[in-house]
Design a protein around this motif. Sequence first.
Motif, PDB file in Angstrom:
ATOM      1  N   ASP A  58     -22.974  -6.105  -6.076  1.00 19.96           N
ATOM      2  CA  ASP A  58     -23.997  -6.364  -5.069  1.00 19.96           C
ATOM      3  C   ASP A  58     -23.387  -6.225  -3.675  1.00 19.96           C
ATOM      4  O   ASP A  58     -22.613  -7.077  -3.234  1.00 19.96           O
ATOM      5  CB  ASP A  58     -24.564  -7.772  -5.266  1.00 19.96           C
ATOM      6  CG  ASP A  58     -25.725  -8.086  -4.322  1.00 19.96           C
ATOM      7  OD1 ASP A  58     -26.034  -7.236  -3.459  1.00 19.96           O
ATOM      8  OD2 ASP A  58     -26.302  -9.192  -4.437  1.00 19.96           O
ATOM      9  N   ASP A  60     -25.265  -5.851  -0.867  1.00 18.68           N
ATOM     10  CA  ASP A  60     -26.271  -6.199   0.135  1.00 18.68           C
ATOM     11  C   ASP A  60     -25.613  -7.028   1.237  1.00 18.68           C
ATOM     12  O   ASP A  60     -25.037  -8.083   0.964  1.00 18.68           O
ATOM     13  CB  ASP A  60     -27.389  -7.007  -0.533  1.00 18.68           C
ATOM     14  CG  ASP A  60     -28.556  -7.311   0.412  1.00 18.68           C
ATOM     15  OD1 ASP A  60     -28.368  -7.192   1.640  1.00 18.68           O
ATOM     16  OD2 ASP A  60     -29.621  -7.682  -0.077  1.00 18.68           O
ATOM     17  N   PRO A  61     -25.664  -6.561   2.486  1.00 15.57           N
ATOM     18  CA  PRO A  61     -25.007  -7.313   3.568  1.00 15.57           C
ATOM     19  C   PRO A  61     -25.592  -8.701   3.773  1.00 15.57           C
ATOM     20  O   PRO A  61     -24.927  -9.571   4.348  1.00 15.57           O
ATOM     21  CB  PRO A  61     -25.232  -6.420   4.805  1.00 15.57           C
ATOM     22  CG  PRO A  61     -26.383  -5.539   4.449  1.00 15.57           C
ATOM     23  CD  PRO A  61     -26.292  -5.322   2.979  1.00 15.57           C
ATOM     24  N   ASP A  62     -26.824  -8.928   3.305  1.00 15.87           N
ATOM     25  CA  ASP A  62     -27.452 -10.235   3.445  1.00 15.87           C
ATOM     26  C   ASP A  62     -27.331 -11.078   2.180  1.00 15.87           C
ATOM     27  O   ASP A  62     -27.973 -12.137   2.065  1.00 15.87           O
ATOM     28  CB  ASP A  62     -28.932 -10.064   3.811  1.00 15.87           C
ATOM     29  CG  ASP A  62     -29.108  -9.431   5.190  1.00 15.87           C
ATOM     30  OD1 ASP A  62     -28.358  -9.815   6.112  1.00 15.87           O
ATOM     31  OD2 ASP A  62     -29.977  -8.548   5.343  1.00 15.87           O
ATOM     32  N   ARG A  63     -26.503 -10.633   1.249  1.00 15.95           N
ATOM     33  CA  ARG A  63     -26.264 -11.391   0.022  1.00 15.95           C
ATOM     34  C   ARG A  63     -25.714 -12.778   0.375  1.00 15.95           C
ATOM     35  O   ARG A  63     -24.809 -12.915   1.183  1.00 15.95           O
ATOM     36  CB  ARG A  63     -25.245 -10.634  -0.840  1.00 15.95           C
ATOM     37  CG  ARG A  63     -24.658 -11.438  -1.993  1.00 15.95           C
ATOM     38  CD  ARG A  63     -23.491 -10.675  -2.633  1.00 15.95           C
ATOM     39  NE  ARG A  63     -22.454 -10.363  -1.687  1.00 15.95           N
ATOM     40  CZ  ARG A  63     -21.474 -11.192  -1.343  1.00 15.95           C
ATOM     41  NH1 ARG A  63     -21.406 -12.397  -1.879  1.00 15.95           N
ATOM     42  NH2 ARG A  63     -20.560 -10.821  -0.465  1.00 15.95           N
ATOM     43  N   ARG A 166     -23.854 -11.913  11.270  1.00 17.35           N
ATOM     44  CA  ARG A 166     -24.623 -10.788  11.788  1.00 17.35           C
ATOM     45  C   ARG A 166     -24.601 -10.733  13.317  1.00 17.35           C
ATOM     46  O   ARG A 166     -24.824  -9.670  13.906  1.00 17.35           O
ATOM     47  CB  ARG A 166     -26.065 -10.848  11.300  1.00 17.35           C
ATOM     48  CG  ARG A 166     -26.846 -12.059  11.725  1.00 17.35           C
ATOM     49  CD  ARG A 166     -28.353 -11.943  11.455  1.00 17.35           C
ATOM     50  NE  ARG A 166     -28.654 -11.669  10.081  1.00 17.35           N
ATOM     51  CZ  ARG A 166     -29.120 -10.494   9.655  1.00 17.35           C
ATOM     52  NH1 ARG A 166     -29.291  -9.499  10.521  1.00 17.35           N
ATOM     53  NH2 ARG A 166     -29.408 -10.319   8.387  1.00 17.35           N
ATOM     54  N   GLY A 267     -20.827  -9.003   4.576  1.00 13.86           N
ATOM     55  CA  GLY A 267     -20.885  -9.265   3.145  1.00 13.86           C
ATOM     56  C   GLY A 267     -19.744  -8.684   2.337  1.00 13.86           C
ATOM     57  O   GLY A 267     -19.769  -8.762   1.105  1.00 13.86           O
ATOM     58  N   ARG A 340     -15.706  -7.786  -3.516  1.00 12.77           N
ATOM     59  CA  ARG A 340     -16.737  -6.814  -3.875  1.00 12.77           C
ATOM     60  C   ARG A 340     -16.157  -5.665  -4.688  1.00 12.77           C
ATOM     61  O   ARG A 340     -14.998  -5.270  -4.515  1.00 12.77           O
ATOM     62  CB  ARG A 340     -17.400  -6.239  -2.629  1.00 12.77           C
ATOM     63  CG  ARG A 340     -18.149  -7.241  -1.757  1.00 12.77           C
ATOM     64  CD  ARG A 340     -19.356  -7.843  -2.461  1.00 12.77           C
ATOM     65  NE  ARG A 340     -19.022  -9.075  -3.151  1.00 12.77           N
ATOM     66  CZ  ARG A 340     -19.798  -9.659  -4.046  1.00 12.77           C
ATOM     67  NH1 ARG A 340     -20.932  -9.106  -4.419  1.00 12.77           N
ATOM     68  NH2 ARG A 340     -19.418 -10.788  -4.616  1.00 12.77           N
TER      69      ARG A 340
END
Length: 380
Positions: A58, A60-63, A166, A267, A340
């Motif tokens: 995963d 996803d930067p907003d994970r 962010r 992320g 990751r």
Amino acid sequence: MRTRTTALTLLVAGSLLAASGCAQSDDTDDGQADGPARPRTVTAVSGCGKGSWTDPADLDPDRAPARCAPGTPAPRPLPEKRRLTIATGTLSAEYVAPLQVAVEKGEFKKEGLDVELKVLPTPDALPLLAKGDVDAQWAAPEAAVMNGITSGFDIRWTAGNFSPDRRSKSGLWVRLKKDESAARVPMAGRKLGTMIGKGSVIAYPMNKALKKHGGGLDEIRFQQLGSADVLTALQNGGTDAAWLLDPVWRKVDGDRRYAFLGGQPRGEPLGGLLFGPNLLKKDPDAGVALLRAYIRTVNTYFAGDYKADRTFARDLAKLLKTDEEVLLSTPSLRMDWEIRAGTTDRLQDAYRAAGVSEGEKVPEARTVDRSLYEEAVGHQ
């Protein structure tokens, strides 16, 4: 610059290879050669439920980062006390704060660990890690680490550290020429001032940002500068662009003469704990205990916007020996112990683009070991 960086990488790799020979000899003496690791029993951990692990694929930067309840995973003291040394390049940077707090709050001691944080430059610490003279290193899988693993010894990336908020603009900044806009800045041929060499993990996000603007690591001119000179050179025209760290980027933020081109991917941690043969093979129980204390510290003190707690921020500033207002001038880091999938592949691609890596790409199975932090949170 390219010659100096390549020479440094090769020098470190040579030192690591020599240390590898010593480490292999030590392993043979211990009767623990490079055979398969003993099977380990992983059980559920109270306080660490479904959210204590995320799919490494995963991106996803907003994970939401993995989290357990505060105070967990609970300590499981080792039968006998262990003394461990963790090498780190600095004790004043914010990303080292979880280790500092773990020592200050006694989280390592709760596990039966006597931990020393020893300041050592990465090139000096890597051979010691490979040989077993230090047990872990708070660093990153830089080009020298990859070259060392290629040389054949046991070093693995075993836990992440952080990714940026962010709101953070730590990263690549450029001084705009007349009629240029931040939307498209031709970067090919420009001069980049940085205190970070091409063999650093920052090569990955830097290359990514440059390519969005018609450049790449092989199309710009590097200018090595001291930490105190990077901003000055950008402001007085001595360099065209610069990689600005926290909180230095605040000095140009909002000034229309400069543009932020990109920073570390959100992320995706690019560093953390590296383990050598001591904690990977000789004493993995101590390795899990160390990670358990680190993870518990993150869950207890760094789970969210830790700077919103002014009392904690004040204490943290004293611990890091920095000014409280300087600490509060940038957003909290997103502390994250997980790694990751594919990060070391992307790093190696950047090292090749920078000309500081040779030979076949090292597969992730030889660069990353997630099993110890998974055991610490009870993920099967």
